[in-house]
Write a protein that holds these residues in place. Structure first.
Motif, short mmCIF file in Angstrom:
data_model
loop_
_atom_site.label_atom_id
_atom_site.label_comp_id
_atom_site.label_asym_id
_atom_site.label_seq_id
_atom_site.Cartn_x
_atom_site.Cartn_y
_atom_site.Cartn_z
N GLU A 177 0.91 -1.13 -0.06
CA GLU A 177 -0.06 0.09 0.01
C GLU A 177 0.89 1.17 -0.10
OE1 GLU A 177 -2.82 0.17 3.08
OE2 GLU A 177 -3.57 -1.88 2.93
N THR A 178 0.37 2.29 -0.60
CA THR A 178 0.80 3.55 -0.46
C THR A 178 0.12 4.29 0.36
OG1 THR A 178 2.09 3.39 -2.53
CG2 THR A 178 1.83 5.79 -1.69
N ILE A 179 0.53 5.08 1.41
CA ILE A 179 -0.32 5.88 2.12
C ILE A 179 0.22 7.21 2.11
CG2 ILE A 179 -0.95 6.07 4.71
CD1 ILE A 179 0.15 2.90 4.91
N SER A 180 -0.86 8.09 1.83
CA SER A 180 -0.53 9.49 1.66
C SER A 180 -0.36 10.12 3.08
CB SER A 180 -1.60 10.22 0.92
OG SER A 180 -2.92 9.98 1.52
N ASN A 181 -1.05 9.54 4.15
CA ASN A 181 -0.98 9.98 5.45
C ASN A 181 -1.18 9.04 6.47
OD1 ASN A 181 -1.42 11.41 8.07
ND2 ASN A 181 -2.12 13.21 6.90
N GLN A 182 -0.33 8.98 7.42
CA GLN A 182 -0.54 7.80 8.67
C GLN A 182 -1.97 7.82 9.17
OE1 GLN A 182 0.87 5.11 10.21
NE2 GLN A 182 3.09 5.30 9.46
N ALA A 183 -2.53 9.02 9.03
CA ALA A 183 -4.05 9.23 9.68
C ALA A 183 -4.95 8.47 8.61
CB ALA A 183 -4.19 10.82 9.84
N SER A 184 -4.46 8.15 7.44
CA SER A 184 -5.59 7.66 6.79
C SER A 184 -5.92 6.17 7.21
CB SER A 184 -5.09 7.60 5.23
OG SER A 184 -3.92 6.84 5.19
N LEU A 185 -4.98 5.53 7.90
CA LEU A 185 -4.94 3.85 8.45
C LEU A 185 -5.83 4.03 9.81
CD1 LEU A 185 -1.62 2.80 7.84
CD2 LEU A 185 -3.63 2.16 6.71
N LEU A 186 -6.26 5.23 10.31
CA LEU A 186 -6.76 5.40 11.73
C LEU A 186 -8.03 4.68 11.55
CD1 LEU A 186 -5.97 8.72 13.21
CD2 LEU A 186 -5.08 6.63 13.82
N GLY A 187 -8.81 4.66 10.80
CA GLY A 187 -10.11 3.64 10.38
C GLY A 187 -9.84 2.34 10.58
N ASN A 188 -8.66 1.82 10.47
CA ASN A 188 -8.35 0.38 10.49
C ASN A 188 -8.12 0.03 11.84
OD1 ASN A 188 -8.98 0.30 7.71
ND2 ASN A 188 -6.69 0.14 7.21
#
Length: 190
Positions: A177-188
């Motif tokens: 995965e490419t993540i533009s911001n660590q916060a985008s994973l918070l939903g997981n």
């Protein structure tokens, strides 16, 4: 960067001939100083239905839990670096099984590579940069105290894959995965 590591003169930011990106270039000797992403390597080490976590003893995120991981060193392969980090942080003896997850974080110029590893013994202890090392079952993991959302995402997927693999055939597909911001994973995170 402000100064050339070769001659000490000031650097300018410009596009060198034959390149498409701005680079730091020495105003005196002309040396081009390339800056490349850092590789963070680590393990999701398991003993039966438990995974190994360590509580960080250094900043950033001191006191929070993470997978044994750190920056890859020159002169080592990514799996060697992952094993070294696990040994340094948790004194764990393990066997690398396969590359399991790759997370690209271009916003902080880092790529995380987590290897799936089997612990050869459940004996672990805190290393020099670790406050404690411990094995956790899925329902025991301190989800709200994990240092980074990518750790929660990797662990959640690992437990899904691990449960399905216990029924016979191993099925651990590579996560990429490419993540533009660590916060985008918070939903997981659980």
């Amino acid at each position: 960067m402000k100064f050339c590591s070769d001659c000490g003169h000031s650097l300018i930011l410009a596009i060198p001939a034959g390149d498409l990106r701005e680079r730091f270039i020495c105003s005196h000797c002309g040396r081009i100083h390339y800056q490349n992403p850092n590789l963070v390597v680590g393990v999701i080490a398991h003993w039966q239905d438990q995974v190994l976590l360590c509580r960080r003893g250094i900043e950033p995120q001191k006191g929070l839990w993470c997978l044994p991981a750190g920056f890859m060193e020159n002169g080592e392969s990514s799996d060697e670096g992952a094993m070294r980090e696990a040994k340094e942080e948790t004194c764990a003896e393990l066997e690398i099984q396969s590359l399991y997850a790759v997370y690209n974080l271009p916003h902080i110029n880092q790529t995380y590579m987590y290897y799936r590893a089997k612990l050869l013994s459940p004996k672990v202890e805190a290393g020099l940069e670790t406050l404690e090392a411990q094995l956790f079952k899925q329902n025991e993991i301190p989800w709200s105290q994990l240092a980074y959302p990518s750790i929660a995402a990797a662990l959640q997927q690992f437990f899904i894959d691990h449960k399905s693999s216990q029924s016979g055939e191993e099925k651990y597909p590579l996560i990429h995965e490419t993540i533009s911001n660590q916060a985008s994973l918070l939903g997981n995170a659980s």
